[in-house]
Design a protein around this motif. Sequence first.
Motif, PDB file in Angstrom:
ATOM      1  N   HIS A  16       1.032  -1.284  -0.033  1.00 23.23           N
ATOM      2  CA  HIS A  16      -0.042   0.040  -0.087  1.00 23.23           C
ATOM      3  C   HIS A  16       0.890   1.313   0.023  1.00 23.23           C
ATOM      4  O   HIS A  16       2.039   1.234   0.458  1.00 23.23           O
ATOM      5  CB  HIS A  16      -0.847   0.067   1.033  1.00 23.23           C
ATOM      6  CG  HIS A  16       0.067  -0.067   2.432  1.00 23.23           C
ATOM      7  ND1 HIS A  16       0.056  -1.216   3.168  1.00 23.23           N
ATOM      8  CD2 HIS A  16       0.535   0.931   3.177  1.00 23.23           C
ATOM      9  CE1 HIS A  16       0.910  -0.880   4.160  1.00 23.23           C
ATOM     10  NE2 HIS A  16       0.919   0.272   4.136  1.00 23.23           N
ATOM     11  N   ILE A  62      -8.648 -11.041   7.861  1.00 20.09           N
ATOM     12  CA  ILE A  62      -9.016 -11.557   6.910  1.00 20.09           C
ATOM     13  C   ILE A  62      -8.496 -11.216   5.705  1.00 20.09           C
ATOM     14  O   ILE A  62      -8.070  -9.969   5.460  1.00 20.09           O
ATOM     15  CB  ILE A  62     -10.768 -11.191   6.645  1.00 20.09           C
ATOM     16  CG1 ILE A  62     -10.827  -9.989   6.700  1.00 20.09           C
ATOM     17  CG2 ILE A  62     -11.509 -11.732   8.183  1.00 20.09           C
ATOM     18  CD1 ILE A  62     -11.693  -9.825   5.059  1.00 20.09           C
ATOM     19  N   ARG A  64      -9.384 -12.405   1.033  1.00 19.08           N
ATOM     20  CA  ARG A  64     -10.026 -13.360   0.328  1.00 19.08           C
ATOM     21  C   ARG A  64      -8.905 -14.278  -0.336  1.00 19.08           C
ATOM     22  O   ARG A  64      -9.693 -15.407  -0.937  1.00 19.08           O
ATOM     23  CB  ARG A  64     -10.736 -12.310  -0.881  1.00 19.08           C
ATOM     24  CG  ARG A  64     -11.587 -13.046  -1.649  1.00 19.08           C
ATOM     25  CD  ARG A  64     -12.011 -11.940  -2.686  1.00 19.08           C
ATOM     26  NE  ARG A  64     -11.260 -11.036  -3.438  1.00 19.08           N
ATOM     27  CZ  ARG A  64     -11.520 -10.145  -4.171  1.00 19.08           C
ATOM     28  NH1 ARG A  64     -12.642  -9.945  -4.455  1.00 19.08           N
ATOM     29  NH2 ARG A  64     -10.752  -9.429  -4.944  1.00 19.08           N
ATOM     30  N   ALA A  90     -14.077  -9.222   2.278  1.00 21.95           N
ATOM     31  CA  ALA A  90     -14.635  -7.935   3.073  1.00 21.95           C
ATOM     32  C   ALA A  90     -16.082  -7.631   3.093  1.00 21.95           C
ATOM     33  O   ALA A  90     -16.703  -6.802   3.687  1.00 21.95           O
ATOM     34  CB  ALA A  90     -13.885  -6.800   2.853  1.00 21.95           C
ATOM     35  N   VAL A 108      -7.390  -1.773   0.436  1.00 22.21           N
ATOM     36  CA  VAL A 108      -8.371  -2.894   0.263  1.00 22.21           C
ATOM     37  C   VAL A 108      -9.643  -2.816  -0.503  1.00 22.21           C
ATOM     38  O   VAL A 108     -10.411  -3.315  -1.269  1.00 22.21           O
ATOM     39  CB  VAL A 108      -8.701  -3.818   1.456  1.00 22.21           C
ATOM     40  CG1 VAL A 108      -9.395  -5.067   1.374  1.00 22.21           C
ATOM     41  CG2 VAL A 108      -7.159  -4.212   1.981  1.00 22.21           C
ATOM     42  N   PHE A 111     -10.717  -2.386  -3.838  1.00 19.17           N
ATOM     43  CA  PHE A 111     -10.734  -3.732  -4.844  1.00 19.17           C
ATOM     44  C   PHE A 111     -12.179  -4.241  -4.497  1.00 19.17           C
ATOM     45  O   PHE A 111     -12.499  -5.495  -5.033  1.00 19.17           O
ATOM     46  CB  PHE A 111      -9.840  -4.657  -4.376  1.00 19.17           C
ATOM     47  CG  PHE A 111      -8.308  -4.145  -4.673  1.00 19.17           C
ATOM     48  CD1 PHE A 111      -7.603  -4.059  -5.846  1.00 19.17           C
ATOM     49  CD2 PHE A 111      -7.582  -3.471  -3.653  1.00 19.17           C
ATOM     50  CE1 PHE A 111      -6.563  -3.726  -6.345  1.00 19.17           C
ATOM     51  CE2 PHE A 111      -6.153  -3.077  -3.954  1.00 19.17           C
ATOM     52  CZ  PHE A 111      -5.745  -3.321  -5.006  1.00 19.17           C
TER      53      PHE A 111
END
Length: 236
Positions: A16, A62, A64, A90, A108, A111
């Motif tokens: 990031h 978390i 994905r 998310a 995040v 996305f």
Amino acid sequence: MDYHTLLARLGEGSAHPGGFQATTALIGQIGFPRGAKVLEAGCGTGRTACYLASLGCDVTAIDRNKDMIQKATHRAKLSGLPVRIVQADASSLPFPDETFDAVFTESVTAFTQGSTAIREYWRVLKPKGVLYDRELAFAVKLTAAQKKKLQAFYGLQHMRTVPEWLELLSKSRFDHYSASPFMQIKQPANDNDPLRVIDHELFAKPDAVAMMMKNERLMSSFSTVMGSIVITAWKA
Ligand SMILES: C[S@@+](CC[C@H](N)C(=O)[O-])C[C@H]1O[C@@H](n2cnc3c(N)ncnc32)[C@H](O)[C@@H]1O
């Protein structure tokens, strides 16, 4: 292979704007109390989640992407830090309402289907809970062709200017919110991650090498307009 799998296989620890230095600076400003229940959404390889746990936060992380989850689990194990790591989206968090004191997320939400993820962050926060979200932001509105290019390579779902991020927040159930000024992307030269695990065979794969080169080209061609902001949003 998609972009996030490439990042996972490269073992990227701070994918990031501003890198890990920006993360530790932000966490320092926030000053989470020990025991604070923090959800990191889109934890990547788990560097920030482990850092938060090292400060005494009760961390759930978390992501994905299964390769990210594998790397994050490995990192937590090597660090000996208690981080709960769950593969999840998310936009559909597998946690009851009002579970966390804070949601922390970096690069995040852009996305995801933005409004759904923001609704989920709000739902899982306790009353008075706070969302901290460092996001990609653009200095100007992109053209449809530019958006298509970034969508196709990075999987970005929305490419917002600062006012557009604020507009998204204004439609959410957060009680109040703010955004930092737009910052251009400056990656720190020295971002040494001692627990980075790189899948070296990647460098022998022409498609992976082509992706790395395309990433460099895109980052350079968008460098004047692409930047980031930090959104802070409070639940009533
Ligand atoms: C640019 S990386 C940032 C990772 C990490 N936050 C960091 O700063 O190093 C984006 C991460 O978000 C994850 N991601 C993207 N869409 C997601 C979604 N809908 N739900 C959960 N994770 C998601 C990706 O798998 C990837 O790990």
